[in-house]
Design a protein around this motif. Sequence first.
Motif, PDB file in Angstrom:
ATOM      1  N   HIS A 266       0.794  -1.189   0.110  1.00 15.05           N
ATOM      2  CA  HIS A 266       0.130  -0.038   0.006  1.00 15.05           C
ATOM      3  C   HIS A 266       1.023   1.260   0.041  1.00 15.05           C
ATOM      4  N   ILE A 267       0.725   2.076  -1.050  1.00 13.69           N
ATOM      5  CA  ILE A 267       1.664   3.423  -1.211  1.00 13.69           C
ATOM      6  C   ILE A 267       0.617   4.397  -0.541  1.00 13.69           C
ATOM      7  N   GLU A 268       0.844   5.084   0.411  1.00 16.94           N
ATOM      8  CA  GLU A 268      -0.120   6.007   0.934  1.00 16.94           C
ATOM      9  C   GLU A 268       0.195   7.340   0.228  1.00 16.94           C
ATOM     10  N   THR A 269       1.297   7.919   0.028  1.00 19.49           N
ATOM     11  CA  THR A 269       1.432   9.093  -0.407  1.00 19.49           C
ATOM     12  C   THR A 269       3.050   9.462  -0.887  1.00 19.49           C
ATOM     13  N   GLY A 270       3.119  10.106  -2.121  1.00 19.17           N
ATOM     14  CA  GLY A 270       4.364  10.292  -2.664  1.00 19.17           C
ATOM     15  C   GLY A 270       4.353   9.460  -3.600  1.00 19.17           C
ATOM     16  N   PRO A 271       5.651   9.624  -4.610  1.00 21.21           N
ATOM     17  CA  PRO A 271       6.711  10.454  -4.461  1.00 21.21           C
ATOM     18  C   PRO A 271       6.311  11.689  -4.440  1.00 21.21           C
ATOM     19  N   HIS A 272       6.901  12.743  -3.567  1.00 21.46           N
ATOM     20  CA  HIS A 272       7.090  14.047  -3.728  1.00 21.46           C
ATOM     21  C   HIS A 272       7.927  14.524  -2.573  1.00 21.46           C
ATOM     22  N   LYS A 273       7.701  15.848  -2.545  1.00 22.52           N
ATOM     23  CA  LYS A 273       8.997  16.633  -1.719  1.00 22.52           C
ATOM     24  C   LYS A 273       8.015  17.195  -0.566  1.00 22.52           C
ATOM     25  N   HIS A 274       8.818  17.061   0.696  1.00 18.19           N
ATOM     26  CA  HIS A 274       8.430  18.039   1.822  1.00 18.19           C
ATOM     27  C   HIS A 274       8.886  19.244   1.708  1.00 18.19           C
ATOM     28  N   ALA A 275       8.145  20.362   2.238  1.00 18.28           N
ATOM     29  CA  ALA A 275       8.657  21.427   2.422  1.00 18.28           C
ATOM     30  C   ALA A 275       9.473  21.627   3.765  1.00 18.28           C
ATOM     31  N   ILE A 276       9.104  21.103   4.661  1.00 15.99           N
ATOM     32  CA  ILE A 276       9.821  20.981   6.019  1.00 15.99           C
ATOM     33  C   ILE A 276      10.813  19.966   5.792  1.00 15.99           C
ATOM     34  N   GLN A 277      12.037  20.531   6.073  1.00 15.20           N
ATOM     35  CA  GLN A 277      13.531  19.533   5.935  1.00 15.20           C
ATOM     36  C   GLN A 277      13.662  19.033   4.526  1.00 15.20           C
ATOM     37  N   GLY A 278      12.706  19.486   3.574  1.00 21.31           N
ATOM     38  CA  GLY A 278      13.221  19.294   1.851  1.00 21.31           C
ATOM     39  C   GLY A 278      13.521  18.014   1.669  1.00 21.31           C
ATOM     40  N   THR A 279      13.064  17.014   2.280  1.00 20.14           N
ATOM     41  CA  THR A 279      13.375  15.681   1.630  1.00 20.14           C
ATOM     42  C   THR A 279      12.196  15.012   0.815  1.00 20.14           C
ATOM     43  N   PHE A 280      12.760  14.394  -0.356  1.00 21.05           N
ATOM     44  CA  PHE A 280      11.958  13.679  -1.493  1.00 21.05           C
ATOM     45  C   PHE A 280      11.726  12.459  -0.754  1.00 21.05           C
ATOM     46  N   PHE A 281      10.292  11.902  -0.599  1.00 18.38           N
ATOM     47  CA  PHE A 281       9.924  11.045   0.147  1.00 18.38           C
ATOM     48  C   PHE A 281       8.819  10.090  -0.637  1.00 18.38           C
ATOM     49  N   LEU A 282       8.608   8.782   0.144  1.00 16.34           N
ATOM     50  CA  LEU A 282       7.696   7.923  -0.410  1.00 16.34           C
ATOM     51  C   LEU A 282       7.061   7.233   0.982  1.00 16.34           C
ATOM     52  N   TYR A 283       5.856   7.133   1.141  1.00 15.25           N
ATOM     53  CA  TYR A 283       5.349   6.362   2.321  1.00 15.25           C
ATOM     54  C   TYR A 283       4.773   5.354   2.042  1.00 15.25           C
ATOM     55  N   VAL A 284       4.872   4.107   2.956  1.00 20.22           N
ATOM     56  CA  VAL A 284       4.104   2.945   2.511  1.00 20.22           C
ATOM     57  C   VAL A 284       3.550   2.441   3.830  1.00 20.22           C
ATOM     58  N   TRP A 285       2.671   1.347   3.903  1.00 16.70           N
ATOM     59  CA  TRP A 285       2.348   0.689   5.055  1.00 16.70           C
ATOM     60  C   TRP A 285       2.729  -0.840   4.853  1.00 16.70           C
ATOM     61  N   GLU A 286       3.617  -1.096   5.675  1.00 18.55           N
ATOM     62  CA  GLU A 286       4.210  -2.508   5.567  1.00 18.55           C
ATOM     63  C   GLU A 286       2.862  -3.635   6.137  1.00 18.55           C
ATOM     64  N   PRO A 287       3.123  -4.723   5.829  1.00 19.35           N
ATOM     65  CA  PRO A 287       1.587  -5.758   6.173  1.00 19.35           C
ATOM     66  C   PRO A 287       1.190  -5.616   7.567  1.00 19.35           C
ATOM     67  N   ALA A 288       1.749  -5.238   8.573  1.00 22.46           N
ATOM     68  CA  ALA A 288       0.950  -5.188   9.861  1.00 22.46           C
ATOM     69  C   ALA A 288       0.318  -3.721   9.998  1.00 22.46           C
TER      70      ALA A 288
END
Length: 318
Positions: A243-265
């Motif tokens: 499950h890809i929750e959000t991203g890929p894109h870039k945070h304003a705070i801290q400037g990180t390029f990111f991708l968030y997923v949920w592992e099976p649990a």
Amino acid sequence: MTEPCFDLAHLGHVEILTDRFDDSLDFFTRVYGLTLSGQDADSAYLRAWDDYEFATLKLTLSDNTGIGHIGYRAASPQALERRAQAIMASGYKVIGWNDGDLSHGRAFRFEDPFGHLFEIYYDTVKYQHGDADRPALKNNASRFHHTGACPRRIDHLNLLAGDVREFRRFMETCLGSRVTEMIQLDNGRIGGCWFTINNKTYDLACTEEHGGGTGRFHHVTYACDQREDILRAADIFLENGVHIETGPHKHAIQGTFFLYVWEPAGNRIELANAGARLILAPDWEPVVWTEADRKKGQAWGLKTIETFHTHGTPPVKS
């Protein structure tokens, strides 16, 4: 200005709880791309290919999900003792000393006001590569193995708290942390703080709990070298039904390029290109983001999805 405290060297490891141990272990090894260093009755000890320690993620079988504990490595045995004494005098909840586990030696444990468990240790087990993962360059901890998303190193984690201002006091008092960036809400509350105990931009973030839970976990993050690694990882997650929750894109705070997923649990996991930002100024003043700033969305104007504010582990029982 408070004198900076450098008793702690770096974020060492995070323990994640799972009620789907085999599925979670398969995700972290085959899909996310960490390697298994060792295993005991209830836990698997995992690391990224350039983590120098035996384990930076401890995955533990549990009836629930969320955070088990957060481990920081002290700068020296003397620094460990200084921090232990400071924490015992702080008024925060002290658990005390333990003998460690497969990945490190003696450790001192304590809790924040919201029930998150922390430990500080110095003696650690350093990863010893074999012939199969011997790196070509001596200054790498092991060979780049190309499995899954294959992040390089642990980067940071994010906790949830009902009162970020009180959590900030805990971090400054017990860990000697500095705030590098923060969110100041219109109602006077602090919406989030990003903390460092060295010259890295941050190793731990705490954001306000909006899901009604206590002592919950938001995410843990491993870093890769470049944005293209994250784009490739998105395809890998897609192919494996993650499950890809959000991203890929870039945070304003801290400037990180990111991708968030949920592992099976259901624990949230991030892959990020953390960049090369360092906090070198000894008199650094926290960057303050207002509520109006945050309503603009992420760096490229994309709005933050609702679950990013409400989903945490363990889930809140209805």
